[in-house]
Scaffold this motif. Structure first.
Motif, PDB file in Angstrom:
ATOM      1  N   CYS A  35       0.741  -1.166   0.133  1.00 35.21           N
ATOM      2  CA  CYS A  35      -0.040   0.110   0.111  1.00 35.21           C
ATOM      3  C   CYS A  35       0.965   1.525  -0.003  1.00 35.21           C
ATOM      4  CB  CYS A  35      -0.933  -0.111   1.071  1.00 35.21           C
ATOM      5  SG  CYS A  35      -1.901   1.336   1.199  1.00 35.21           S
ATOM      6  N   VAL A  36       0.909   1.962  -0.802  1.00 31.94           N
ATOM      7  CA  VAL A  36       1.404   3.188  -1.177  1.00 31.94           C
ATOM      8  C   VAL A  36       0.736   4.388  -1.526  1.00 31.94           C
ATOM      9  CG1 VAL A  36       3.310   4.253  -2.450  1.00 31.94           C
ATOM     10  CG2 VAL A  36       3.597   1.804  -2.289  1.00 31.94           C
ATOM     11  N   GLU A  37       0.864   5.404  -0.761  1.00 30.72           N
ATOM     12  CA  GLU A  37       0.050   6.778  -0.953  1.00 30.72           C
ATOM     13  C   GLU A  37       0.843   7.839  -1.697  1.00 30.72           C
ATOM     14  OE1 GLU A  37      -2.290   9.923   2.002  1.00 30.72           O
ATOM     15  OE2 GLU A  37      -0.630   8.764   2.669  1.00 30.72           O
ATOM     16  N   MET A  38       0.288   8.561  -2.532  1.00 33.42           N
ATOM     17  CA  MET A  38       0.667   9.693  -3.042  1.00 33.42           C
ATOM     18  C   MET A  38      -0.120  10.808  -2.869  1.00 33.42           C
ATOM     19  SD  MET A  38       2.889   8.171  -6.545  1.00 33.42           S
ATOM     20  CE  MET A  38       3.616   6.623  -6.578  1.00 33.42           C
ATOM     21  N   GLN A  39       0.509  11.981  -2.237  1.00 35.69           N
ATOM     22  CA  GLN A  39      -0.397  13.247  -2.121  1.00 35.69           C
ATOM     23  C   GLN A  39       0.252  14.230  -3.077  1.00 35.69           C
ATOM     24  OE1 GLN A  39      -1.335  14.493   1.751  1.00 35.69           O
ATOM     25  NE2 GLN A  39      -0.695  12.549   2.664  1.00 35.69           N
ATOM     26  N   VAL A  40      -0.419  14.398  -4.243  1.00 36.21           N
ATOM     27  CA  VAL A  40      -0.211  15.238  -5.552  1.00 36.21           C
ATOM     28  C   VAL A  40      -0.903  16.231  -5.779  1.00 36.21           C
ATOM     29  CG1 VAL A  40       0.806  14.889  -7.879  1.00 36.21           C
ATOM     30  CG2 VAL A  40       0.747  12.773  -6.325  1.00 36.21           C
ATOM     31  N   GLY A  55       1.088  -1.801 -13.996  1.00 36.15           N
ATOM     32  CA  GLY A  55       1.978  -0.892 -13.353  1.00 36.15           C
ATOM     33  C   GLY A  55       1.474   0.703 -13.668  1.00 36.15           C
ATOM     34  N   TYR A  56       1.875   1.511 -12.719  1.00 33.49           N
ATOM     35  CA  TYR A  56       1.393   2.887 -12.823  1.00 33.49           C
ATOM     36  C   TYR A  56       2.369   4.053 -12.869  1.00 33.49           C
ATOM     37  CZ  TYR A  56      -3.333   0.873 -11.714  1.00 33.49           C
ATOM     38  OH  TYR A  56      -4.329   0.087 -11.631  1.00 33.49           O
ATOM     39  N   ARG A  57       2.344   5.151 -13.311  1.00 32.91           N
ATOM     40  CA  ARG A  57       3.096   6.355 -13.584  1.00 32.91           C
ATOM     41  C   ARG A  57       2.112   7.338 -13.174  1.00 32.91           C
ATOM     42  NH1 ARG A  57       8.064   8.031 -16.410  1.00 32.91           N
ATOM     43  NH2 ARG A  57       7.955  10.346 -16.640  1.00 32.91           N
ATOM     44  N   VAL A  58       2.597   8.171 -12.018  1.00 33.27           N
ATOM     45  CA  VAL A  58       1.884   9.349 -11.663  1.00 33.27           C
ATOM     46  C   VAL A  58       2.683  10.650 -12.439  1.00 33.27           C
ATOM     47  CG1 VAL A  58       0.938  10.816  -9.786  1.00 33.27           C
ATOM     48  CG2 VAL A  58       1.059   8.432  -9.533  1.00 33.27           C
ATOM     49  N   ALA A 101       6.435   9.718 -10.659  1.00 29.15           N
ATOM     50  CA  ALA A 101       6.858   8.511  -9.801  1.00 29.15           C
ATOM     51  C   ALA A 101       6.207   7.372 -10.466  1.00 29.15           C
ATOM     52  CB  ALA A 101       6.127   8.917  -8.353  1.00 29.15           C
ATOM     53  N   ALA A 102       6.943   6.133 -10.641  1.00 25.63           N
ATOM     54  CA  ALA A 102       6.434   5.080 -11.030  1.00 25.63           C
ATOM     55  C   ALA A 102       6.200   3.764 -10.086  1.00 25.63           C
ATOM     56  CB  ALA A 102       7.337   4.592 -12.344  1.00 25.63           C
ATOM     57  N   TRP A 131       9.147   1.918 -20.269  1.00 26.20           N
ATOM     58  CA  TRP A 131       8.191   3.087 -20.490  1.00 26.20           C
ATOM     59  C   TRP A 131       7.466   3.746 -19.108  1.00 26.20           C
ATOM     60  CZ3 TRP A 131       2.626   3.793 -19.860  1.00 26.20           C
ATOM     61  CH2 TRP A 131       2.616   5.202 -20.613  1.00 26.20           C
ATOM     62  N   LEU A 132       7.243   2.965 -18.089  1.00 24.79           N
ATOM     63  CA  LEU A 132       6.782   3.569 -16.885  1.00 24.79           C
ATOM     64  C   LEU A 132       7.953   3.990 -16.319  1.00 24.79           C
ATOM     65  CD1 LEU A 132       4.584   0.633 -15.863  1.00 24.79           C
ATOM     66  CD2 LEU A 132       3.692   2.699 -16.568  1.00 24.79           C
ATOM     67  N   ALA A 133       8.900   3.721 -16.181  1.00 22.26           N
ATOM     68  CA  ALA A 133      10.066   4.194 -15.348  1.00 22.26           C
ATOM     69  C   ALA A 133      10.759   5.321 -15.897  1.00 22.26           C
ATOM     70  CB  ALA A 133      11.033   3.067 -15.284  1.00 22.26           C
ATOM     71  N   ARG A 134      10.693   5.608 -17.386  1.00 21.46           N
ATOM     72  CA  ARG A 134      11.212   6.713 -17.955  1.00 21.46           C
ATOM     73  C   ARG A 134      11.613   7.973 -17.355  1.00 21.46           C
ATOM     74  NH1 ARG A 134       6.040   6.972 -19.371  1.00 21.46           N
ATOM     75  NH2 ARG A 134       5.103   9.038 -19.974  1.00 21.46           N
ATOM     76  N   ASP A 135      12.898   8.353 -17.058  1.00 19.46           N
ATOM     77  CA  ASP A 135      13.208   9.664 -16.423  1.00 19.46           C
ATOM     78  C   ASP A 135      12.644   9.786 -15.182  1.00 19.46           C
ATOM     79  OD1 ASP A 135      14.975  10.332 -18.452  1.00 19.46           O
ATOM     80  OD2 ASP A 135      13.449  10.621 -19.667  1.00 19.46           O
ATOM     81  N   ALA A 136      11.945   8.948 -14.573  1.00 17.75           N
ATOM     82  CA  ALA A 136      11.136   9.123 -13.304  1.00 17.75           C
ATOM     83  C   ALA A 136      12.034   9.890 -11.995  1.00 17.75           C
ATOM     84  CB  ALA A 136      10.494   7.760 -13.044  1.00 17.75           C
ATOM     85  N   ASP A 137      11.503  10.430 -11.271  1.00 19.00           N
ATOM     86  CA  ASP A 137      12.023  11.056  -9.975  1.00 19.00           C
ATOM     87  C   ASP A 137      12.177   9.796  -9.050  1.00 19.00           C
ATOM     88  OD1 ASP A 137      12.302  14.186 -10.345  1.00 19.00           O
ATOM     89  OD2 ASP A 137      10.410  13.663 -11.186  1.00 19.00           O
ATOM     90  N   VAL A 138      11.113   9.201  -9.092  1.00 15.95           N
ATOM     91  CA  VAL A 138      11.057   7.796  -8.280  1.00 15.95           C
ATOM     92  C   VAL A 138      10.614   6.720  -8.785  1.00 15.95           C
ATOM     93  CG1 VAL A 138      10.213   6.911  -5.932  1.00 15.95           C
ATOM     94  CG2 VAL A 138      10.681   9.441  -6.077  1.00 15.95           C
ATOM     95  N   MET A 139      11.346   5.658  -8.843  1.00 14.66           N
ATOM     96  CA  MET A 139      10.736   4.307  -9.378  1.00 14.66           C
ATOM     97  C   MET A 139      10.760   3.367  -8.083  1.00 14.66           C
ATOM     98  SD  MET A 139      12.136   1.358 -12.047  1.00 14.66           S
ATOM     99  CE  MET A 139      13.601   0.826 -11.010  1.00 14.66           C
TER     100      MET A 139
END
Length: 298
Positions: A35-40, A164-167, A174-175, A193-201
């Motif tokens: 379970c991972v929460e992102m507040q964006v 998989g997801y990318r925000v 973030a992936a 593709w999901l991870a491309r140049d991501a700040d966080v993977m």
């Protein structure tokens, strides 16, 4: 201090895979499942409803009324078992949008969450939940727009399928990539593709290479990857921070300390996820050069 509209915060409530494993040997990293929460930009976006979702729910009870978006990668037990214990879902006035791809057998995420709460598996049905819940069937490859936030998805390599997801927001990304098994002859195009140049993977690193390729107990075909593959993807996709995730329940705190040490030697800006870990994506990007590696709580 920035307000919620300017923030991109990632917080970990459950970091294990397969089954919850509380006990004296998993105190520091935690025993709850995914379970991972992102507040964006003022939006609460939650990925997976493992047993960590129950803990998040207890936190949210002090913030009622709450609104959120809950995305499921798939419906294996370790990713949905926290949902029946997500207290805010039982409270009128709360509002949740719930997303998941249709399973290969044709069942929707609503049907699967409903089925796990039917007798003889659970004492009360999903329909007793008093919050307003809108269930949304995801099309694989079709993004979801939440205000200024774009949530992309792609199919992963996992038995019974997973997504998989990318925000994406304001140039930050973030992936969330679990549960997935790497290919031995190439890097997975969807993962890249999901991870491309991501700040966080955040990447499924359930096993070590030795465990995965073990002659006595091979994990090939089980649907999970290794920390070594996580490093390969992070380097190839130009990821800024790598998060080792979905820990095997047999991996105790001491074992995870070892994973942390060897991973950081191969990818300096990496961290092994633990319950309570918080990553400030905006701050990390703005920080001057170098690693922003978190220290474990004592």
């Amino acid at each position: 201090m920035s307000n919620a509209q300017d923030q991109f915060i990632v917080r970990f409530w459950g970091v294990r895979g397969s089954i919850a494993c509380p006990g004296p040997e998993t105190v520091r990293y935690g025993g709850n499942t995914s379970c991972v929460e992102m507040q964006v930009a003022g939006h609460r976006i939650v990925f997976d409803g493992g047993t960590g979702l129950r803990v998040l729910g207890q936190e949210l009870m002090s913030q009622i009324p709450v609104e959120g978006h809950l995305f499921f990668t798939h419906s294996h037990w370790d990713h949905i078992q926290g949902f029946p214990f997500f207290t805010p879902a039982f409270v009128k006035g709360n509002h949740f949008n719930i997303y998941g791809a249709v399973a290969p057998n044709g069942s929707t995420i609503e049907q699967r969450l409903n089925d796990q709460m039917l007798h003889p598996n659970f004492p009360v049905p999903l329909q007793i939940m008093g919050s307003q819940m809108a269930f949304c069937d995801l099309e694989v490859g079709e993004p979801v727009q939440i205000g200024d936030v774009l949530v992309e998805n792609a199919l992963l390599n996992h038995p019974g399928e997973a997504v998989g997801y990318r925000v994406n927001w304001n140039g930050y990304a973030a992936a969330y990539i679990t549960d997935t098994e790497h290919y031995t002859d190439r890097l997975d195009e969807n993962v890249m593709w999901l991870a491309r140049d991501a700040d966080v993977m955040i990447y499924d690193s359930t096993y070590t290479d030795d465990e995965y390729y073990s002659e006595k107990s091979s994990k090939v075909g089980w649907g999970h990857s290794t920390w070594q593959e996580a490093v390969k993807v992070a380097k190839a996709a130009n990821v800024k921070k790598l998060v080792i995730f979905h820990h095997d329940p047999l991996h105790c705190d001491q074992f995870m300390d070892g994973i942390k040490d060897v991973t950081s030697k191969q990818f300096a800006n990496s961290v092994v996820a633990w319950e309570g870990l918080t990553i400030d994506v905006v701050h990390d990007r703005q920080a001057a050069g170098g690693s922003t590696q978190e220290a474990l709580p004592t």
